[in-house]
Design a protein around this motif. Structure first.
Motif, PDB file in Angstrom:
ATOM      1  N   PRO A 323       0.687  -1.356   0.072  1.00 56.59           N
ATOM      2  CA  PRO A 323      -0.006   0.043  -0.018  1.00 56.59           C
ATOM      3  C   PRO A 323       0.903   1.181   0.082  1.00 56.59           C
ATOM      4  N   LYS A 324       1.925   1.359   0.652  1.00 57.52           N
ATOM      5  CA  LYS A 324       2.958   2.194   0.729  1.00 57.52           C
ATOM      6  C   LYS A 324       3.691   2.412  -0.535  1.00 57.52           C
ATOM      7  N   ALA A 325       4.064   1.427  -1.518  1.00 59.89           N
ATOM      8  CA  ALA A 325       4.931   1.365  -2.392  1.00 59.89           C
ATOM      9  C   ALA A 325       4.113   1.771  -3.688  1.00 59.89           C
ATOM     10  N   GLN A 326       2.972   1.283  -3.702  1.00 59.69           N
ATOM     11  CA  GLN A 326       2.151   1.282  -5.032  1.00 59.69           C
ATOM     12  C   GLN A 326       2.215   2.663  -5.630  1.00 59.69           C
ATOM     13  N   PRO A 327       1.755   3.860  -4.792  1.00 60.70           N
ATOM     14  CA  PRO A 327       1.730   5.328  -5.283  1.00 60.70           C
ATOM     15  C   PRO A 327       3.012   5.794  -5.747  1.00 60.70           C
ATOM     16  N   LEU A 328       4.085   5.280  -5.105  1.00 62.46           N
ATOM     17  CA  LEU A 328       5.592   5.729  -5.358  1.00 62.46           C
ATOM     18  C   LEU A 328       5.702   4.983  -6.875  1.00 62.46           C
ATOM     19  N   ILE A 329       5.543   3.640  -7.087  1.00 65.60           N
ATOM     20  CA  ILE A 329       5.674   3.068  -8.231  1.00 65.60           C
ATOM     21  C   ILE A 329       4.748   3.954  -9.410  1.00 65.60           C
ATOM     22  N   GLU A 330       3.794   4.269  -9.232  1.00 64.75           N
ATOM     23  CA  GLU A 330       2.713   5.068 -10.170  1.00 64.75           C
ATOM     24  C   GLU A 330       3.548   6.356 -10.513  1.00 64.75           C
ATOM     25  N   GLN A 331       4.223   6.913  -9.465  1.00 65.49           N
ATOM     26  CA  GLN A 331       4.811   8.247  -9.702  1.00 65.49           C
ATOM     27  C   GLN A 331       6.159   8.078 -10.450  1.00 65.49           C
ATOM     28  N   GLY A 332       6.516   6.855 -10.579  1.00 67.36           N
ATOM     29  CA  GLY A 332       7.995   6.683 -11.421  1.00 67.36           C
ATOM     30  C   GLY A 332       9.240   6.794 -10.516  1.00 67.36           C
ATOM     31  N   LEU A 333       8.810   6.817  -8.993  1.00 70.29           N
ATOM     32  CA  LEU A 333      10.037   6.784  -8.120  1.00 70.29           C
ATOM     33  C   LEU A 333      10.462   5.497  -7.531  1.00 70.29           C
ATOM     34  N   LEU A 334       9.790   4.436  -7.809  1.00 73.16           N
ATOM     35  CA  LEU A 334       9.941   3.071  -7.390  1.00 73.16           C
ATOM     36  C   LEU A 334       9.642   2.394  -8.760  1.00 73.16           C
TER      37      LEU A 334
END
Length: 359
Positions: A323-334
Motif C-alpha cells: 500500500p505504501k509502495a504502489q503510489p510511488l511506483i505509479e509516480q515513477g519513483l520506484l
C-alpha cells in the motif's frame, strides 16, 4: 565472522568538509596500534573465517607499513581461511611506488584512494593536501605495484564546481582504468570550516536541481563505460563491487575495531568510544570502552528498508509494503522487478524521502 573493520583515526590535516572522528595527533600512532592489537585479541574469534578486512579512517595509509603488517598478521592468525578482500583507504599524498609495493606484498589486495576531485582549485577549497597530478600518479603507481582492484572517492556539488569540471573529473577517473568509483554529494556539517565559509557568505551552496544534474551525468557516463551502479553512491566494473561494504547494506554481521568503530552481530549494534585517549586508556586497562543496544524487530525492519533500498537489488515487496509502495511506483519513483522494488533514477534523487514514506 564475515567482515572486520579497523578504524585508523589519524590525519595529517583535517579536510574542510569532514566531521568524521579523526585526530592529527600522529605521535600517538604506536600506542593506538598497541590498543588495537589488544582489541583484536579480545574480540575477533579464533578459528573462524574472515571474509573481508577493511582499514578505514581517518587515513590508514598514514601508518607505517610495519604497523599495518602487525595489525594484519594479528587478524590473519585468527582466520581459518585467507580473506577474499583486504582494503586499505589511502591519501594520494601518502603513496609512492615503494610504499605501494610493500603494501601489496603484505597481502592488501584492494585500495580505496580518497581523491575527491581532479580539479586543483576544487581540491584547495576543500582542504585536500594533494593536487590532481599527485592523485593521478598515486593511481599509476598503484597499478605499477600490481594492484588491479582500485577504488577512488569523488565528491560532487562542491562550491563553484561546474558541469564541465565535473565531467573532466569523471572522464579522468575512467581513463585511469580504476575498477571502482564511490561518489558522494557534499554535505555541510556543523562545526566544519566549509560550513563556516557558507555561514559567512564566502561560498554558496549548490541548488538541488544542479546537484541532481551532476548526479545524473555521473550515473549516465559511468554506466555507459561499463560500470555497474550497484549502490546509490557506488559504481563498479563487473565483479569488482566492494565485498566489505556490501555486507553493511545486506545486514551481514561484522566487527568494528578501534576508537569510534561500530559493530553488528545481527541483533546488537555496538560502538566504541569516539575518543582516542579514552579508547587507548580503557583498552589497555581492560575497562569498558563501548556502548551497545539491542535492536527490536521493528528497528531491524526499518534498517532493512533504509539499507536495502540504497542498492540495485532493492527490497522485497511484501504485502505490508504494497500500500505504501504502489503510489510511488505509479509516480515513477520506484519500480518493481519480480518480487522486489528498487528506486528509479528519479527516486534516487529523493531517496531519503522515499524511505520515510515506506517506513
Amino acid at each position: 565472522m564475515k567482515g572486520v573493520y579497523i578504524h585508523i583515526p589519524f590525519c595529517k590535516s583535517r579536510c574542510a568538509y569532514c566531521d568524521f572522528f579523526s585526530t592529527t595527533q600522529l605521535e600517538r600512532r604506536e600506542e593506538y596500534v598497541q590498543a588495537l592489537l589488544r582489541e583484536i585479541a579480545a574480540r575477533v574469534p579464533d578459528k573462524e573465517p574472515i571474509d573481508t578486512i577493511y582499514f578505514g579512517g581517518g587515513t590508514p595509509s598514514i601508518l607505517e607499513t610495519e604497523q599495518i603488517e602487525r595489525l594484519l598478521n594479528a587478524l590473519l592468525k585468527k582466520s581459518t581461511t585467507p580473506p577474499q578482500e583486504i582494503t586499505l583507504e589511502a591519501n594520494p599524498g601518502d603513496l609512492n611506488l615503494e610504499k605501494l609495493t610493500a603494501l601489496k606484498r603484505l597481502g592488501i589486495n584492494r585500495l580505496s584512494i580518497g581523491i575527491q576531485s581532479f580539479n586543483d582549485a576544487e581540491l584547495r577549497l576543500i582542504g585536500r593536501r594533494h593536487n590532481a597530478a599527485q592523485a593521478i600518479q598515486a593511481v599509476n603507481d598503484a597499478q605499477t605495484a600490481g594492484f588491479d582492484n582500485i577504488s577512488i572517492d569523488l565528491i560532487y556539488a562542491l562550491p563553484e564546481q561546474t558541469m564541465e569540471s565535473w565531467r573532466e573529473t569523471i572522464y579522468t577517473a575512467i581513463q585511469l582504468g580504476v575498477q571502482h568509483i564511490s561518489c558522494y554529494c557534499l554535505s555541510y556539517e556543523d562545526g566544519t570550516p566549509l560550513t563556516r565559509l557558507l555561514d559567512d557568505g564566502k561560498i554558496s551552496r549548490m541548488d538541488e536541481d544542479t546537484e541532481n544534474k551532476l548526479y545524473d551525468e555521473l550515473c549516465e557516463t559511468l554506466t555507459a563505460n561499463g560500470f555497474i551502479h550497484y549502490e546509490v553512491s557506488n559504481f563498479a566494473l563487473p565483479n569488482r563491487q566492494s565485498k566489505h561494504n556490501s555486507s553493511y547494506w545486506n545486514n551481514t554481521p561484522y566487527i568494528g575495531l578501534g576508537a569510534g568503530a561500530h559493530s553488528y552481530d545481527g541483533q546488537t549494534r555496538r560502538w566504541n568510544i569516539a575518543d582516542l585517549a579514552a579508547y587507548v586508556r580503557r583498552m589497555l586497562s581492560d575497562s569498558k570502552y563501548w556502548d551497545e543496544e539491542s535492536l527490536t524487530e521493528e528497528q531491524k525492519a526499518i534498517e532493512h528498508i533504509m539499507l536495502g533500498l540504497r542498492t540495485s537489488e532493492g527490497i522485497t515487496l511484501t504485502d505490508e509494503l504494497k500500500p505504501k509502495a504502489q503510489p510511488l511506483i505509479e509516480q515513477g519513483l520506484l519500480k518493481q522487478t519480480d518480487t522486489n522494488i528498487t528506486a528509479t533514477q528519479s527516486g534516487l534523487h529523493i531517496l531519503n524521502r522515499l524511505i520515510e514514506q515506506l517506513i
